[in-house]
Structures are given as C-alpha cells and as structure tokens.
Design a protein around this motif. Structure first.
Motif, short mmCIF file in Angstrom:
data_model
loop_
_atom_site.label_atom_id
_atom_site.label_comp_id
_atom_site.label_asym_id
_atom_site.label_seq_id
_atom_site.Cartn_x
_atom_site.Cartn_y
_atom_site.Cartn_z
N LEU A 146 0.84 -1.19 0.00
CA LEU A 146 0.00 0.00 0.00
C LEU A 146 0.88 1.25 0.00
O LEU A 146 1.92 1.27 0.66
CB LEU A 146 -0.90 0.00 1.24
CG LEU A 146 -1.81 -1.21 1.41
CD1 LEU A 146 -2.42 -1.22 2.81
CD2 LEU A 146 -2.88 -1.21 0.34
N PRO A 147 0.48 2.30 -0.72
CA PRO A 147 1.27 3.53 -0.70
C PRO A 147 1.42 4.05 0.73
O PRO A 147 0.43 4.16 1.46
CB PRO A 147 0.46 4.50 -1.55
CG PRO A 147 -0.40 3.64 -2.41
CD PRO A 147 -0.69 2.41 -1.59
N PHE A 148 2.66 4.32 1.13
CA PHE A 148 2.90 4.84 2.48
C PHE A 148 4.24 5.55 2.51
O PHE A 148 5.28 4.97 2.20
CB PHE A 148 2.90 3.71 3.52
CG PHE A 148 3.14 4.23 4.92
CD1 PHE A 148 2.14 4.92 5.60
CD2 PHE A 148 4.36 4.06 5.54
CE1 PHE A 148 2.36 5.42 6.87
CE2 PHE A 148 4.59 4.55 6.81
CZ PHE A 148 3.59 5.24 7.48
N ASP A 149 4.21 6.80 2.89
CA ASP A 149 5.41 7.62 2.97
C ASP A 149 5.86 7.72 4.42
O ASP A 149 5.40 8.58 5.17
CB ASP A 149 5.14 9.00 2.38
CG ASP A 149 6.37 9.89 2.37
OD1 ASP A 149 7.44 9.45 2.85
OD2 ASP A 149 6.25 11.03 1.88
N ALA A 150 6.76 6.83 4.83
CA ALA A 150 7.28 6.84 6.20
C ALA A 150 8.04 8.12 6.50
O ALA A 150 8.11 8.54 7.66
CB ALA A 150 8.17 5.63 6.43
#
Length: 150
Positions: free
Chosen positions: A90-94
């Motif tokens: 899933l798209p996720f910008d940590a």
C-alpha cells in the motif's frame, strides 16, 4: 567506481535475518566500521519490518527488493552507500511521519515512530517516492574510507 548488489526476499518476518548477512557481505570489502554497519542494519531492518508488518492488505506472498550501491567519493575520501527498498505494498510515505517527542518519559510517549526517528538519525538522507505501483524508500549513508581498502 560503483559496486551494486540486490536481494529479493518475501514479505515474511522470518527472512529479516537475510538482511544482515546481505549488508555485511556487501560492506566487507569496503572495511565499513562495526558502528556504521550496525546503523545500516538497524535502518534496513526498521524499513523492511514496517513493510512486512503494515504494507499489505492481503495474505499473499510479495517480493521486497533491496538494492545496495557503494559509490566512491574520492574528493571527500568517503564511500556513499545508497540503499533502496522496493515493495508493492500500500502507498505509504514513512518519511512524512512526525518525529516522536523523545523528551517525554517513556510511559507518556505515543506508541510508534521511534524506529523511523532512528533511521533519520542514522542516515544522511531518507526519502520516499511512489514509482510504477511500488513504494521506493531511499536511504544514503556517508562512510569513512579506511586506508588500504578497496
């Protein structure tokens, strides 16, 4: 001179140990200090563990790709290690996550975020992009050259 290596692993926490072996074998010819190697391993483990633990909304097997590149920086007498972690989760910008308030006592802190804080501390750069249905986390670390190394 650039040296590159790639590791493909499944989204299974039992595979995490492969990260350490991969990083250590890659870094050995460059005489990376134990302290720097520890920072590299902890950063890799944090990012990949987060991908495995939170990145997928199904129980299917997915492939996570780790790419390491060591680039000679002769002017600064350093190596530049670039680490890329590619996943189809899933798209996720940590990198957009808030920095935890580490001044608070442990029992008053919110859960989560400390691992990402360590990655930000250990690495010179910590970046995210979404490319062709993949999350790509890029981390860079400057490493001191030891005399007589590759």
């Amino acid at each position: 001179m650039n040296t590159q290596a790639e590791l493909k692993m499944s989204n299974n926490l039992e595979e995490i140990h492969r990260l350490h072996t991969f990083a250590e074998e890659f870094c050995t010819p460059f005489s990376v200090s134990p302290s720097a190697l520890n920072m590299i391993n902890l950063s890799l483990e944090e990012v990949v563990t987060n991908v495995i633990s939170y990145g997928y909304d199904d129980d299917k097997e997915h492939t996570i790709i780790i790419k390491l590149t060591m680039e000679d920086q002769p002017a600064s007498q350093r190596w530049l290690l670039t680490i890329e972690v590619w996943d189809d989760g899933l798209p996720f910008d940590a990198t957009a996550q808030a920095t935890p308030d580490i001044s608070k006592p442990l029992d008053e802190r919110e859960i989560g975020g400390l691992g990402i804080h360590l990655v930000r501390t250990f690495m010179e750069t910590f970046e995210y992009r979404r490319q062709n249905m993949f999350n790509v986390v890029t981390m860079k670390k400057n490493l001191e050259k030891e005399s007589g190394t590759v």
